[in-house]
Scaffold this motif. Structure first.
Motif: not given
Length: 438
Positions: A134-141, A220-229
């Motif tokens: 769940n990369a989305e929760v990881d990138a957020t908090v 591009g949302t997913k790759v942006s989330v992944e690169q932020a991680l």
């Protein structure tokens, strides 16, 4: 990690497999369940959490586990009972899974930010390790969640097989060679920020995937989330909003001549992604070495004259590699990828996909209304930009033009969300440095 296979073989021989709980029996989780049950000695699926239990039962049946070896249960005692009989539990109560004594590690396959926060804290309270698909929760908090898990002596980690984990493994390898990573990148096949679930419906049906998830890949949302991680795990930044995102149809090695090395050194390295390069769909790291003697050897070993040297992994095998993450956490106390214990370096902000009107409620990630892009975290804080992981459900208070960034001052945030509470705690605990005007 090659050592994991020997450690799991020992657990298999001892009759003491690593037992995992899996939340969310979706597309990736079905493959994961099948892999663990049929081709991963030393590991077992103890429990599957599903809001609709029938979906959990069906996911297990697809992997060949059914009949008396599957039980729908309501509490932790029920999970422990069926596992003691050699079976797997299915439950719609996530705390039944997290509190079961037989479960060693939880794997979040949901992709939902709010529930991901709830599950993370329940896992923490139960003293279990947490693996995130769940990369989305990881990138957020993720920064505050990782700190909480570390303080409890537990592992909080993203997964092997997904691009962030593959990049971080490669970064660790390159650092072990004595080089300094300057670019950590992702190779994409398609990039169009205006894709939506309607345009992606056919592809989603072809592969049995969710149209919103497929859209988040395409826009591009997913790759942006992944690169932020990756940025927040490796201490890297971005050269500009949205990354360079070059369209380059050649080999990834050719990128070594396309960056300003002095700029990269000034910002401490960057994350990026490229569209259309080979070998896709892999990941890459471009790194420097300061020692002329070692530069001579790198040239001898066919990596070129520098100053940037190219390393890449030509694949990412998603659910096939996730069990190794769980094993690393349980058996070695090692995280594949986790945020550094400091203020984040990169955030993913919310950008309008089309002209939006005051009063509209923002839809889910991978929808019709917005996409995510990487931005420097200090800029995100200074301009009060809305993290994409918190966008869903926010109501616009003014009109927003297509491709305009959406900020906190432009929305009403839904009340009572745990994700917002954790985000506020993260911002207090790990504040961005104050920018001094020159």
């Amino acid at each position: 990690m090659i050592i994991v296979d020997d450690l799991l073989a020992q657990r298999e021989a001892q009759g003491n497999p690593v037992r995992v709980g899996i939340a969310g029996p979706g597309f990736m989780a079905k493959g994961l369940i099948n892999h663990i049950l049929n081709t991963k000695p030393g590991m077992e699926v103890a429990c599957v959490y599903a809001r609709t239990p029938d979906k959990g039962v069906a996911a297990l049946a697809t992997a060949g586990r059914e009949g008396d070896l599957v039980a729908v249960v309501a509490d932790a005692a029920g999970v422990d009972a069926i596992v003691a009989q050699g079976g797997t539990a299915v439950t719609s109560n996530h705390e039944a899974m997290t509190q079961a004594s037989c479960v060693d590690v939880i794997i979040d396959c949901t992709g939902a930010v709010e529930f991901g926060c709830v599950l993370a804290l329940a896992t923490l309270a139960a003293g279990k390790h947490l693996v995130l698909m769940n990369a989305e929760v990881d990138a957020t908090v993720g920064t505050i969640l990782n700190a909480k898990f570390e303080d409890a002596g537990l592992v909080y980690t993203g997964c092997d097989g997904d691009q962030p984990g593959v990049q971080m493994n490669l970064i660790r390898f390159v650092r072990g060679l004595g080089l300094t990573p300057m670019v950590a990148g992702n190779i994409k096949g398609l990039q169009d920020p205006y894709r939506n679930p309607t345009t992606q419906e056919g592809f989603a049906k072809q592969w049995g995937q969710d149209p919103h998830m497929v859209t988040s890949f395409a826009d591009g949302t997913k790759v942006s989330v992944e690169q932020a991680l990756v940025a927040n795990a490796a201490g890297l930044s971005v050269t500009k909003r949205g990354c360079e995102q070059r369209d380059h149809r050649g080999h990834i090695d050719e990128l070594t001549g396309m960056y300003d090395v002095e700029q990269l050194k000034e910002i401490g390295g960057t994350v990026d992604y490229v569209v259309g390069s080979q070998p896709g769909p892999g990941v890459y790291v471009l790194a420097t070495h300061d020692d002329p003697k070692q530069q001579h050897y790198l040239n001898l070993y066919k990596l070129g004259q520098g100053p940037l040297y190219s390393f890449y992994t030509p694949y990412h095998l998603c659910h096939f590699e996730v069990p190794d993450t769980a094993a690393r956490a349980v058996l070695l106390g090692d995280a594949t990828i986790k945020p550094l214990r400091q203020a984040p370096k990169v955030e993913v902000i919310t950008i309008a996909k089309k002209d939006l009107v005051a009063g509209e409620r923002l839809d889910a990630l991978g929808g019709y209304m917005y996409y995510g892009e990487c931005e420097k975290a200090e800029v995100t804080a200074a301009e009060r930009l809305l993290p994409v992981g918190l966008a869903e459900g926010c109501v616009l208070t003014r009109d927003i033009a297509k491709d305009e960034a959406i900020g906190y001052d432009d929305v009403e945030v839904p009340a009572g969300r745990l994700a917002d509470e954790l985000r506020a705690e993260q911002d207090r605990t790990f504040p961005q440095p104050v920018q001094v005007a020159s």
